[in-house]
Write a protein that holds these residues in place. Structure first.
Motif, short mmCIF file in Angstrom:
data_model
loop_
_atom_site.label_atom_id
_atom_site.label_comp_id
_atom_site.label_asym_id
_atom_site.label_seq_id
_atom_site.Cartn_x
_atom_site.Cartn_y
_atom_site.Cartn_z
N VAL B 12 0.84 -1.24 0.02
CA VAL B 12 -0.20 -0.07 0.07
C VAL B 12 0.93 1.18 -0.08
O VAL B 12 1.87 1.35 0.78
CB VAL B 12 -0.93 0.04 1.27
CG1 VAL B 12 -1.76 1.31 1.07
CG2 VAL B 12 -1.77 -1.15 1.16
N THR B 13 0.72 2.15 -0.79
CA THR B 13 1.53 3.37 -0.81
C THR B 13 0.73 4.63 -1.19
O THR B 13 -0.35 4.51 -1.71
CB THR B 13 2.55 2.98 -2.25
OG1 THR B 13 3.42 4.17 -2.13
CG2 THR B 13 1.81 3.16 -3.55
N GLY B 16 1.88 9.52 -5.42
CA GLY B 16 2.99 10.28 -5.65
C GLY B 16 4.17 9.62 -5.03
O GLY B 16 5.33 10.10 -5.37
N GLN B 17 4.12 8.78 -4.17
CA GLN B 17 5.47 7.96 -3.83
C GLN B 17 5.81 6.93 -4.88
O GLN B 17 5.18 6.53 -5.76
CB GLN B 17 5.14 7.15 -2.42
CG GLN B 17 4.57 8.06 -1.20
CD GLN B 17 5.71 8.91 -0.86
OE1 GLN B 17 6.74 8.47 -0.41
NE2 GLN B 17 5.53 10.32 -0.93
N GLU B 18 7.45 6.68 -4.69
CA GLU B 18 7.82 5.51 -5.66
C GLU B 18 7.77 4.29 -4.88
O GLU B 18 7.87 4.02 -3.59
CB GLU B 18 9.24 6.14 -5.68
CG GLU B 18 10.28 4.85 -6.25
CD GLU B 18 11.90 5.40 -6.29
OE1 GLU B 18 12.02 6.56 -7.04
OE2 GLU B 18 12.43 4.69 -5.48
N VAL B 19 7.56 3.21 -5.68
CA VAL B 19 7.37 1.93 -5.21
C VAL B 19 8.30 1.10 -5.95
O VAL B 19 8.85 1.44 -7.27
CB VAL B 19 6.27 1.26 -5.26
CG1 VAL B 19 5.22 2.04 -4.07
CG2 VAL B 19 5.59 1.31 -6.58
N ILE B 20 8.85 0.13 -5.40
CA ILE B 20 9.79 -1.14 -6.32
C ILE B 20 9.24 -2.19 -5.77
O ILE B 20 9.13 -2.77 -4.79
CB ILE B 20 11.26 -1.07 -5.71
CG1 ILE B 20 11.98 0.53 -6.05
CG2 ILE B 20 12.17 -2.10 -6.32
CD1 ILE B 20 13.34 0.50 -5.73
N MET B 89 -2.65 -5.74 -9.77
CA MET B 89 -1.73 -6.77 -9.39
C MET B 89 -0.67 -6.85 -10.52
O MET B 89 -0.93 -6.49 -11.83
CB MET B 89 -2.66 -8.07 -9.73
CG MET B 89 -1.93 -9.51 -8.97
SD MET B 89 -2.20 -9.50 -7.20
CE MET B 89 -1.81 -11.07 -6.82
N TYR B 90 0.55 -6.91 -10.04
CA TYR B 90 1.74 -6.89 -10.96
C TYR B 90 2.31 -8.14 -10.77
O TYR B 90 2.66 -8.52 -9.81
CB TYR B 90 2.75 -5.74 -10.32
CG TYR B 90 2.22 -4.47 -10.97
CD1 TYR B 90 1.43 -3.79 -10.27
CD2 TYR B 90 2.57 -3.94 -11.97
CE1 TYR B 90 0.77 -2.44 -10.19
CE2 TYR B 90 2.04 -2.58 -12.33
CZ TYR B 90 1.16 -1.96 -11.47
OH TYR B 90 0.73 -0.69 -11.78
N PHE B 91 2.35 -8.81 -12.09
CA PHE B 91 2.94 -10.13 -12.22
C PHE B 91 4.23 -10.01 -12.78
O PHE B 91 4.45 -9.46 -13.75
CB PHE B 91 2.24 -11.11 -13.09
CG PHE B 91 0.90 -11.31 -12.39
CD1 PHE B 91 -0.43 -10.81 -12.76
CD2 PHE B 91 0.80 -12.50 -11.33
CE1 PHE B 91 -1.58 -10.98 -12.13
CE2 PHE B 91 -0.45 -12.83 -10.63
CZ PHE B 91 -1.39 -12.21 -11.22
N GLY B 107 2.50 -12.90 -7.81
CA GLY B 107 1.83 -11.40 -8.10
C GLY B 107 2.14 -10.53 -6.85
O GLY B 107 2.09 -11.06 -5.64
N THR B 108 1.98 -9.48 -7.11
CA THR B 108 2.32 -8.41 -5.83
C THR B 108 0.95 -7.29 -6.13
O THR B 108 0.69 -6.68 -7.27
CB THR B 108 3.38 -7.22 -5.93
OG1 THR B 108 4.54 -8.09 -5.59
CG2 THR B 108 3.19 -6.08 -4.90
N ARG B 109 -0.01 -7.24 -5.13
CA ARG B 109 -1.13 -6.52 -5.16
C ARG B 109 -0.64 -5.09 -4.74
O ARG B 109 -0.23 -4.74 -3.62
CB ARG B 109 -2.26 -6.90 -4.28
CG ARG B 109 -3.49 -6.18 -4.47
CD ARG B 109 -4.67 -6.46 -3.53
NE ARG B 109 -4.75 -8.04 -3.49
CZ ARG B 109 -5.87 -8.49 -4.18
NH1 ARG B 109 -6.58 -7.56 -4.78
NH2 ARG B 109 -6.17 -9.53 -4.51
N LEU B 110 -0.74 -4.11 -5.52
CA LEU B 110 -0.10 -2.81 -5.40
C LEU B 110 -1.73 -1.82 -5.05
O LEU B 110 -2.32 -1.98 -6.11
CB LEU B 110 0.52 -2.09 -6.44
CG LEU B 110 1.05 -0.64 -6.16
CD1 LEU B 110 1.93 -0.54 -4.93
CD2 LEU B 110 1.48 0.22 -7.29
N THR B 111 -1.70 -1.20 -3.93
CA THR B 111 -2.69 -0.51 -3.65
C THR B 111 -2.21 1.15 -3.67
O THR B 111 -1.40 1.27 -2.74
CB THR B 111 -3.73 -0.60 -2.34
OG1 THR B 111 -4.12 -2.10 -2.62
CG2 THR B 111 -4.81 0.26 -2.31
#
Lengths: 114, 113
Positions: B12-13, B16-20, B89-91, B107-111
Motif C-alpha cells: 500500500v502506498t 506520488g510515492q515511489e514503489v519498487i 496486481m503486478y505479475f 503477483g504483488t497487489r499494489l494499492t
C-alpha cells in the motif's frame, strides 16, 4: 496487432461433467503459440496447456485438452471430469513465434457446482 | 520445483510515492517480464527484458516505469510517482532461452491511496 477474444465471461459446470471454454484470435502470422492459463482466487497464473501452431495434433494434459482450428483461428479448452478445484478464471493467450510477450484474452470465470 | 517469487505480496502506498516491486526469476531463465492486471480486467503486458536491456515495452510502460536487474538474481519494477490508476496486481514472469511458455510469480497487489 494480435488480439485474443474470449466470448464467454462466465461458465458453469456440474462436478464430473465436461465443459468447453472458447477462444478466438486474430493474427496474420503463421508461427505462433497459444496457451491457456488458470487463475484461481489466489491470483497466481498457472499454465494449463500450450499448443504450437505448426502442430496439427491437439495438445492434451490429463483432463485438459484443446481443439485447435488454425484456419478458423479458434482455440477452445475442454475440461473433462470437472473438479471443484478447477473453479477459476481461465485466460487464453497468444505469443508470436518471433516474440516473447503474451497477449491475453479477457478471461472466462468457470464455476463448478457440486 | 523452481518458481518465480515476488515480494511483497501486497503493498500500500501513498499517491506520488515511489514503489519498487521485486522478483526473483527462475535461476536459469534469461527472459524476464512484467505484466499488470487491474482488478476484474485482462492481464496486460508491460515490458520484457533480455540481456540487461528492455527488449519490448507496451504503451503503458511510460517514463514513470523502469526495470532493473541489479544483481544476478533480482528483477525489479520501479514506479516513480504512483497514481491511483496504478493500483493493480503486478505479475513477474520468466522464460528460458528457446522456451515457449512464461512462468509467473504469485503477483504483488499494489494499492495506491
Amino acid at each position: 496487432a494480435q488480439t485474443v477474444t474470449q466470448s464467454q465471461p462466465e461458465m458453469s459446470v456440474q462436478e464430473a461433467e465436461t465443459v468447453t471454454l472458447s477462444c478466438t484470435y486474430d493474427t496474420s502470422e503463421s508461427d505462433y503459440y497459444l496457451f491457456w492459463y488458470k487463475q484461481p482466487p489466489s491470483r497466481q497464473m498457472i499454465l494449463v496447456i500450450r499448443q504450437e501452431a505448426y502442430k496439427q495434433q491437439n495438445a492434451t494434459e490429463n483432463r485438459f485438452s484443446v481443439n485447435f482450428q488454425k484456419a478458423a483461428k479458434s482455440f477452445s479448452l475442454k475440461i473433462s471430469d470437472s473438479q471443484l478445484g478447477d473453479a477459476a478464471m481461465y485466460f487464453c493467450a497468444y505469443r508470436s513465434g518471433g516474440g516473447n510477450k503474451l497477449v491475453f484474452g479477457a478471461g472466462t470465470i468457470l464455476r463448478v457446482k457440486s | 520445483e523452481p518458481e518465480v517469487t515476488q515480494t511483497p505480496s501486497h503493498q500500500v502506498t501513498q499517491m506520488g510515492q515511489e514503489v519498487i516491486l521485486r522478483c526473483v526469476p527462475i535461476s536459469n531463465h534469461l527472459y524476464f517480464y512484467w505484466y499488470r492486471q487491474i482488478l476484474g480486467q485482462k492481464v496486460e503486458f508491460l515490458v520484457s527484458f533480455y540481456n540487461n536491456e528492455i527488449s519490448e515495452k507496451s504503451e503503458i510502460f511510460d517514463d514513470q516505469f523502469s526495470v532493473e536487474r541489479p544483481d544476478g538474481s533480482n528483477f525489479t519494477l520501479k514506479i516513480r510517482s504512483t497514481k491511483l490508476e496504478d493500483s493493480a496486481m503486478y505479475f513477474c514472469a520468466s522464460s528460458p532461452l528457446g522456451g515457449t511458455e512464461a512462468f509467473f510469480g504469485q503477483g504483488t497487489r499494489l494499492t495506491v491511496v
